[in-house]
Scaffold this active site. Structure first.
Site, PDB file in Angstrom:
ATOM      1  N   HIS A 180       0.866  -1.167   0.000  1.00  0.00           N
ATOM      2  CA  HIS A 180       0.000   0.000   0.000  1.00  0.00           C
ATOM      3  C   HIS A 180       0.905   1.219   0.000  1.00  0.00           C
ATOM      4  CE1 HIS A 180      -3.551   2.444   0.747  1.00  0.00           C
ATOM      5  NE2 HIS A 180      -2.725   3.184   1.476  1.00  0.00           N
ATOM      6  N   CYS A 181       0.727   2.102  -0.969  1.00  0.00           N
ATOM      7  CA  CYS A 181       1.612   3.259  -1.078  1.00  0.00           C
ATOM      8  C   CYS A 181       0.870   4.495  -0.588  1.00  0.00           C
ATOM      9  CB  CYS A 181       2.037   3.443  -2.534  1.00  0.00           C
ATOM     10  SG  CYS A 181       3.057   4.888  -2.781  1.00  0.00           S
ATOM     11  N   VAL A 182       1.378   5.122   0.483  1.00  0.00           N
ATOM     12  CA  VAL A 182       0.669   6.297   1.003  1.00  0.00           C
ATOM     13  C   VAL A 182       0.829   7.499   0.080  1.00  0.00           C
ATOM     14  CG1 VAL A 182       0.684   5.667   3.441  1.00  0.00           C
ATOM     15  CG2 VAL A 182       2.619   6.909   2.494  1.00  0.00           C
ATOM     16  N   ASN A 186      -3.150   4.544  -2.501  1.00  0.00           N
ATOM     17  CA  ASN A 186      -3.749   3.418  -3.214  1.00  0.00           C
ATOM     18  C   ASN A 186      -2.842   2.207  -3.026  1.00  0.00           C
ATOM     19  OD1 ASN A 186      -5.458   1.997  -4.830  1.00  0.00           O
ATOM     20  ND2 ASN A 186      -5.063   3.182  -6.698  1.00  0.00           N
TER      21      ASN A 186
END
Ligand SMILES: *[C@@H]1O[C@H](CO)[C@@H](O)[C@H](O)[C@H]1NC(C)=O
Ligand SMILES: [Zn+2]
Ligand SMILES: [Zn+2]
Length: 347
Positions: A180-182, A186
């Protein structure tokens, strides 16, 4: 402001950036995380309860719930760099006869990057849904190593397809889950890993290109000022040639914002270049960072889990590296043309 204060401020800001980046990356055992946690432990007794509760809430809100904060931060930092570049560096570069073509490259890269950034944010990473799960189950075979058949997600309540994982931030299962990429708020999964890779590469190119143009401008400024041939009288009354420290101090005082930006860009460039290389490596050997992370501590099924040395030494059968690789080109093909659930059904 004198040189030392400015320098201390500068170092402080760069360190803050490093700590922020390491917090977001989510890998528990980075040295910075250890440092961060020990600092927390030290300051905890002397901070009031409400502040502790507030920071816990803020950290939770920032890193464990979906929010656009990092997208805004990203845009803000980018805006600051481009404003500085356009406002100051551009003019100096024009005076030094840098061509308009090379000066326009950062803007072209910005447009390309924004496009991929947008796709990373907006594209569905490959959410596993009730409707699609039957097709998604057939895309990858269970390897009975990291992924076992018949395991259900307790939250989503359906059988997990191989290579999928439940994202706790987004509260959904994602096909070929990477992380999960902040920064894009997304997950990175089957359908957007390609955009994520291209995005990483264009950000690197952007930072590298602006850094090079800026460094070139500063070099010209130093050469033109004749500082390299200059000398000064020290406290003993003797003549000393101006050394590199002298030049650095001069640059800091003459162009504080530009030097600051250059430091930031060099930092961002090396950090992201390392990250982009890591992700390219993963793409080339057909692994997700989730799988990479999991297989590093893989417990071998043939060894007894209770013995002390239950972590196998790498034998051919147990080797974690390149376990799934079917050739570099096919691996890359899978990233850029991810298999769709419906297609697989026909085979
Ligand atoms: C990648 O690995 C998976 C197993 O995790 C495998 O099913 C798939 O066929 C591999 N893809 C390629 C292109 O080798
Ligand atoms: Zn789930
Ligand atoms: Zn997510």
């Amino acid at each position: 402001m004198d040189f030392l204060t400015l320098f201390a401020l500068y170092v402080g800001l760069v360190l803050t950036c490093i700590v922020l980046v390491c917090r977001y990356s989510g890998r528990q055992q980075t040295p910075f995380n250890v440092l961060f946690n020990s600092v927390l432990k030290v300051v905890a007794p002397i901070t009031p309860k409400w502040l502790q509760r507030f920071s816990q809430w803020a950290l939770h809100r920032l890193f464990h719930q979906r929010n656009n904060m990092f997208i805004y931060l990203h845009i803000l930092l980018e805006f600051a760099v481009y404003a500085e570049f356009t406002g100051e560096v551009f003019g100096f570069c024009r005076e030094m006869d840098t061509t308009l073509t090379s000066l326009s490259v950062p803007y072209i890269l910005l447009a390309i990057k924004t496009f991929f950034f947008y796709l990373c944010i907006k594209r569905d990473p490959g959410t596993v849904t009730k409707k699609k799960v039957a097709g998604q189950l057939h895309i990858y075979q269970y390897d009975r190593r990291l992924f076992h058949p018949g395991v259900s997600c307790p939250t989503c309540q359906f059988v997990k397809p191989a290579r999928s994982k439940h994202c706790r931030v987004c509260n959904r299962c994602v096909q070929r889950f990477d992380h999960h990429c902040v920064w894009v708020n997304n997950c990175i999964g089957a359908q957007n890993t390609r955009y994520f890779l291209l995005y990483l590469f264009t950000v690197c190119a952007m930072a590298g290109d602006i850094a090079l143009l800026t460094a070139d401008m500063l070099l010209h400024a130093v050469l033109r000022s004749g500082l390299l041939r200059a000398s000064y009288i020290d406290e003993n009354g003797e003549q000393q040639p101006a050394g590199p420290l002298f030049v650095a101090q001069h640059l800091f005082l003459a162009f504080p914002r530009i030097v600051f930006m250059l430091g930031f860009l060099v930092f961002v460039f090396f950090l992201l270049a390392g990250y982009a290389l890591f992700h390219s490596y993963l793409a080339l050997v057909n692994q997700t960072s989730n799988e990479w992370y999991k297989s590093r501590g893989l417990v071998c099924q043939h060894c007894h889990p209770n013995t002390a040395d239950h972590l196998c030494s790498p034998a051919p059968n147990h080797s974690n590296r390149h376990y799934y690789s079917r050739g570099l080109l096919r691996n890359l093909g899978e990233i850029f043309f991810p298999p769709q659930p419906a297609q697989k059904k026909d085979n």
